[in-house]
Scaffold this active site. Structure first.
Site, PDB file in Angstrom:
ATOM      1  N   GLU A 248      -4.697 -24.971 117.352  1.00 42.52           N
ATOM      2  CA  GLU A 248      -4.858 -23.848 116.040  1.00 42.52           C
ATOM      3  C   GLU A 248      -4.934 -23.778 114.954  1.00 42.52           C
ATOM      4  OE1 GLU A 248       0.498 -23.154 115.377  1.00 42.52           O
ATOM      5  OE2 GLU A 248       0.585 -21.808 117.067  1.00 42.52           O
ATOM      6  N   LYS A 250      -4.902 -26.252 111.049  1.00 38.29           N
ATOM      7  CA  LYS A 250      -3.011 -26.907 110.561  1.00 38.29           C
ATOM      8  C   LYS A 250      -3.419 -26.324 108.640  1.00 38.29           C
ATOM      9  CE  LYS A 250      -0.857 -31.264 109.745  1.00 38.29           C
ATOM     10  NZ  LYS A 250      -0.637 -31.242 108.130  1.00 38.29           N
ATOM     11  N   ARG A 270      11.629 -27.108 104.815  1.00 39.34           N
ATOM     12  CA  ARG A 270      11.941 -28.324 105.874  1.00 39.34           C
ATOM     13  C   ARG A 270      12.770 -29.110 105.972  1.00 39.34           C
ATOM     14  NH1 ARG A 270       6.154 -31.650 106.781  1.00 39.34           N
ATOM     15  NH2 ARG A 270       7.613 -33.367 108.130  1.00 39.34           N
ATOM     16  N   GLU A 300       3.560 -21.404 108.087  1.00 36.04           N
ATOM     17  CA  GLU A 300       3.537 -22.044 106.264  1.00 36.04           C
ATOM     18  C   GLU A 300       2.929 -21.210 106.335  1.00 36.04           C
ATOM     19  OE1 GLU A 300       3.115 -25.572 107.274  1.00 36.04           O
ATOM     20  OE2 GLU A 300       1.976 -26.492 105.591  1.00 36.04           O
ATOM     21  N   PHE A 341       3.932 -19.854 113.626  1.00 35.93           N
ATOM     22  CA  PHE A 341       3.586 -20.302 114.439  1.00 35.93           C
ATOM     23  C   PHE A 341       4.760 -21.144 115.694  1.00 35.93           C
ATOM     24  CE2 PHE A 341       3.799 -23.315 110.956  1.00 35.93           C
ATOM     25  CZ  PHE A 341       4.502 -24.571 111.652  1.00 35.93           C
ATOM     26  N   ARG A 417      10.598 -35.304 116.396  1.00 35.18           N
ATOM     27  CA  ARG A 417       8.988 -35.609 116.409  1.00 35.18           C
ATOM     28  C   ARG A 417       8.658 -36.005 117.901  1.00 35.18           C
ATOM     29  NH1 ARG A 417       5.171 -36.443 111.937  1.00 35.18           N
ATOM     30  NH2 ARG A 417       7.059 -36.911 110.591  1.00 35.18           N
ATOM     31  N   LYS A 423      -1.182 -33.259 115.540  1.00 36.53           N
ATOM     32  CA  LYS A 423      -2.026 -33.441 114.504  1.00 36.53           C
ATOM     33  C   LYS A 423      -2.542 -34.128 114.225  1.00 36.53           C
ATOM     34  CE  LYS A 423       1.239 -35.619 111.563  1.00 36.53           C
ATOM     35  NZ  LYS A 423       2.025 -35.745 110.731  1.00 36.53           N
TER      36      LYS A 423
HETATM   37  P1  AMP Z   1       2.468 -33.429 108.661  1.00 41.52           P
HETATM   38  O1  AMP Z   1       3.051 -33.105 107.467  1.00 41.52           O
HETATM   39  O2  AMP Z   1       0.898 -34.176 108.115  1.00 41.52           O
HETATM   40  O3  AMP Z   1       3.348 -34.689 109.493  1.00 41.52           O
HETATM   41  O4  AMP Z   1       1.816 -32.167 109.320  1.00 41.52           O
HETATM   42  C1  AMP Z   1       2.520 -31.134 110.008  1.00 41.52           C
HETATM   43  C2  AMP Z   1       3.380 -30.554 108.673  1.00 41.52           C
HETATM   44  O5  AMP Z   1       1.465 -29.209 109.301  1.00 41.52           O
HETATM   45  C3  AMP Z   1       4.015 -29.350 109.721  1.00 41.52           C
HETATM   46  O6  AMP Z   1       5.520 -29.377 108.972  1.00 41.52           O
HETATM   47  C4  AMP Z   1       3.808 -27.976 108.842  1.00 41.52           C
HETATM   48  O7  AMP Z   1       4.233 -27.550 107.672  1.00 41.52           O
HETATM   49  C5  AMP Z   1       2.487 -28.103 109.161  1.00 41.52           C
HETATM   50  N1  AMP Z   1       1.793 -27.481 109.936  1.00 41.52           N
HETATM   51  C6  AMP Z   1       0.724 -26.306 109.643  1.00 41.52           C
HETATM   52  N2  AMP Z   1      -0.169 -25.414 110.632  1.00 41.52           N
HETATM   53  C7  AMP Z   1       0.725 -25.591 111.610  1.00 41.52           C
HETATM   54  C8  AMP Z   1       0.325 -25.365 112.864  1.00 41.52           C
HETATM   55  N3  AMP Z   1      -0.058 -24.040 113.187  1.00 41.52           N
HETATM   56  N4  AMP Z   1       1.785 -25.609 113.560  1.00 41.52           N
HETATM   57  C9  AMP Z   1       2.675 -26.282 112.684  1.00 41.52           C
HETATM   58  N5  AMP Z   1       2.884 -26.434 111.763  1.00 41.52           N
HETATM   59  C10 AMP Z   1       1.594 -26.564 110.790  1.00 41.52           C
END
Ligand code: AMP
Length: 560
Positions: A248, A250, A270, A300, A341, A417, A423
């Site tokens: 998907e 991000k 969150r 998101e 999502f 986590r 990601k």
């Molecule tokens: P990070 O904040 O770098 O740990 O990345 C994870 C975050 O990406 C999640 O907490 C979401 O806020 C965001 N996110 C964006 N697109 C998606 C998606 N398709 N699926 C899950 N999380 C997403």
């Protein structure tokens, strides 16, 4: 329960920095706690309510000083002076209360119930006359308090308990007190689902692990979201998840958990903050375009330019989260699109234990796709590495951060986590920059500088290229801390305005970033996206920091 019993525990906890010792002290304390005293667990975290409840005690130092003054009959200037020398307002209260000649005649021994009762009156007071009412509520507590009690009352109301306890410390203490260490993960699950320490304590007290399973997620109550782990490449992702998997976009926005029950929609971040009022257009779109009587969706929200319809980076819409006024106007100027999502609950049933492929299919059935309003996240399901890489490229071209790869059979684990949602973002790059300004922090970071203006060099000039708050630690032991940077910056201040300062260009830091963008906000014309300080570069003279030319070159490279 007597409040003095709790304050003795606080004191014992504050005297050791060893985590295991803290857990042992807490475990002993929890064993003696009766069911009716369960809300004392909120007080252990310096709160009056469970984590899902947003109300905060939120008393300013200024008001606390007035209260100490009123309760002791000592002038506010004197209280202030004491505070300036020690930096611990709780300690000041302890000292001054101990000097108090006599307690007021009607003072009673404080109980935790009485403390909670008064603390809970504080957030409710707003508007005219509320300050003096708040003052009376605090003074009432301080007047009955013994010195040590006064110390912790003050620390609690200003949100600075200083006993080094987090929810995870209490979780481990609950395991030690009522089960075995291995129960920690089950207790954590119950906490992630209920966000209510007192209720989880009650269940633990039965010493029956099964009682922890009763905590189900509920529509209307905020839930901690599931978090992703990081990998560097698509190949790595497939290796970890197997084939096929879902990929998907991000999105570069902010996490929004959407609850709906009948005609009511509630939105949480969150961090469990309720942001429903800030996003009326999202509420409307959810009601119009998502089928179902009740549900919880994970999504998101991302900003787009209302004219060009191009997606904007998170910073562009971040102000919408906190804003409490002029909402209608802001909705029009900084609109958001919601990308859903995941789904956790549907029409009265939890679906967190269903496989992801079923949950994602559900989303496609229940969401009536409305671009620029609400849509399911852009997704492909594939085993083909080439297709996956093309999709990743497309995500970056569409101005998004990268992609998420998800195992099709995985459950949704609130608060975890997990290794089955990954990601992938482009590698970060490095620069050496100099700090030329700073902004004072709030809340936990009060008294420190918490964000820093970074500049590069052009000839003899220093030009701003970004602002950074990440990478710096709250605790000294963990590396470069806010406190250390604050100490270094203070002697370099040239100009001070409100909470901002300009400083002499002396402190060089290594900074990583993900991307360079054009920016009218900075004199350099460029801005770093996602900057993070990784180290102090005391070894590097300011004359050798990155130049604007170099950054421009990187920017051009990135365009290609
Ligand atoms: P990070 O904040 O770098 O740990 O990345 C994870 C975050 O990406 C999640 O907490 C979401 O806020 C965001 N996110 C964006 N697109 C998606 C998606 N398709 N699926 C899950 N999380 C997403």
């Amino acid at each position: 329960m007597k409040y003095s019993k709790l304050t003795q525990t606080y004191e014992a906890l504050s005297k050791t920095s060893k985590r295991l010792k803290k857990i042992a002290i807490l475990a002993e304390f929890l064993k003696t706690l009766k069911d009716e005293d369960k809300e004392v667990l909120y007080l252990l975290l310096g709160r009056a309510y469970p984590a899902y409840d947003e109300r905060r005690i939120g008393v300013s130092e200024k008001l606390a000083i007035k209260a100490i003054s009123k309760a002791t009959g000592i002038e506010t200037e004197k209280v202030m002076q004491e505070w300036k020398t020690t930096g611990d307002l709780g300690g000041v209260a302890e000292k001054l209360i101990s000097k108090r000649k006599q307690k007021s005649l009607d003072s009673k021994e404080l109980t935790t119930q009485k403390v909670l009762e008064n603390l809970r009156k504080l957030p409710e007071m707003e508007g005219k006359g509320s300050i003096s009412k708040k003052l009376n509520i605090i003074v009432e507590l301080l007047s009955s308090a013994k010195p040590l009690e006064a110390k912790y009352i003050v620390r609690t109301i200003i949100g600075d308990l200083r006993i080094g306890i987090q929810e995870s410390t209490i979780r481990d203490a609950l395991a030690e007190a009522f089960f075995e260490k291995s129960a920690s993960s089950k207790i954590q699950e119950a906490l992630d689902r209920s966000n209510d320490l007192a209720k989880v304590f009650e269940a633990c007290k039965t010493k029956n692990l099964k009682s922890l399973a009763q905590f189900e997620i509920e529509v209307g109550k905020p839930i901690k979201v599931m978090l992703a782990q990081k990998v560097s490449t698509i190949e790595e992702g497939f290796k970890a998840l197997g084939k096929p998997c879902a990929i998907e976009y991000k999105y570069d926005g902010f996490r929004l958990v959407i609850h709906k029950k009948g005609k009511e929609v509630i939105l949480f971040t969150r961090r469990l903050e309720n942001v429903t009022k800030q996003f009326p257009e999202v509420v409307e779109n959810v009601l119009k375009y998502v089928k179902g009587d009740s549900f919880i969706l994970d999504s998101e929200a991302i900003g787009y330019d209302k004219k060009t319809k191009k997606y904007t980076p998170f910073q562009a819409i971040s102000q919408r989260i906190k804003r409490k006024y002029g909402i209608e106007k802001l909705c029009k100027e900084l609109p958001v699109e919601v990308h859903v999502f995941d789904i956790l609950h549907y029409n009265g049933k939890s679906v967190v234990n269903e496989p992801f492929k079923k949950r994602t299919a559900m989303l496609k059935r229940i969401i009536i796709k409305k671009p620029y309003k609400i849509v399911p996240a852009k997704q492909i399901i594939t085993s083909d590495e080439k297709k996956a890489k093309e999709f990743y490229k497309m995500a970056l071209k569409d101005n998004q951060e990268g992609v998420m790869m998800k195992n099709l059979n995985a459950k949704y684990k609130p608060g975890k986590r997990v290794g089955y949602m990954l990601k992938i973002k482009p590698e970060e790059r490095d620069l050496d920059l100099v700090i030329t300004g700073a902004e004072y922090g709030k809340g936990k970071r009060k008294g420190w500088f918490s964000s820093f203006i970074l500049s590069c060099k052009k000839g003899n000039e220093y030009l701003e290229v970004g602002k950074v708050g990440t990478g710096i630690k709250e605790k000294k032991e963990e590396g470069l801390s806010f406190e250390e940077l604050t100490e270094r910056i203070k002697p370099l201040i040239i100009k001070e305005e409100a909470n901002k300062v300009k400083v002499k260009p002396k402190i060089v830091v290594a900074v990583t970033y993900q991307e360079i963008q054009k920016s009218p906000n900075y004199k350099s014309g460029l801005a770093l996206r996602f900057p993070r300080i990784t180290a102090l570069r005391d070894d590097k003279p300011v004359s050798e920091i990155s130049t604007l030319e170099e950054i421009k070159r990187e920017f051009e490279k990135q365009k290609n």
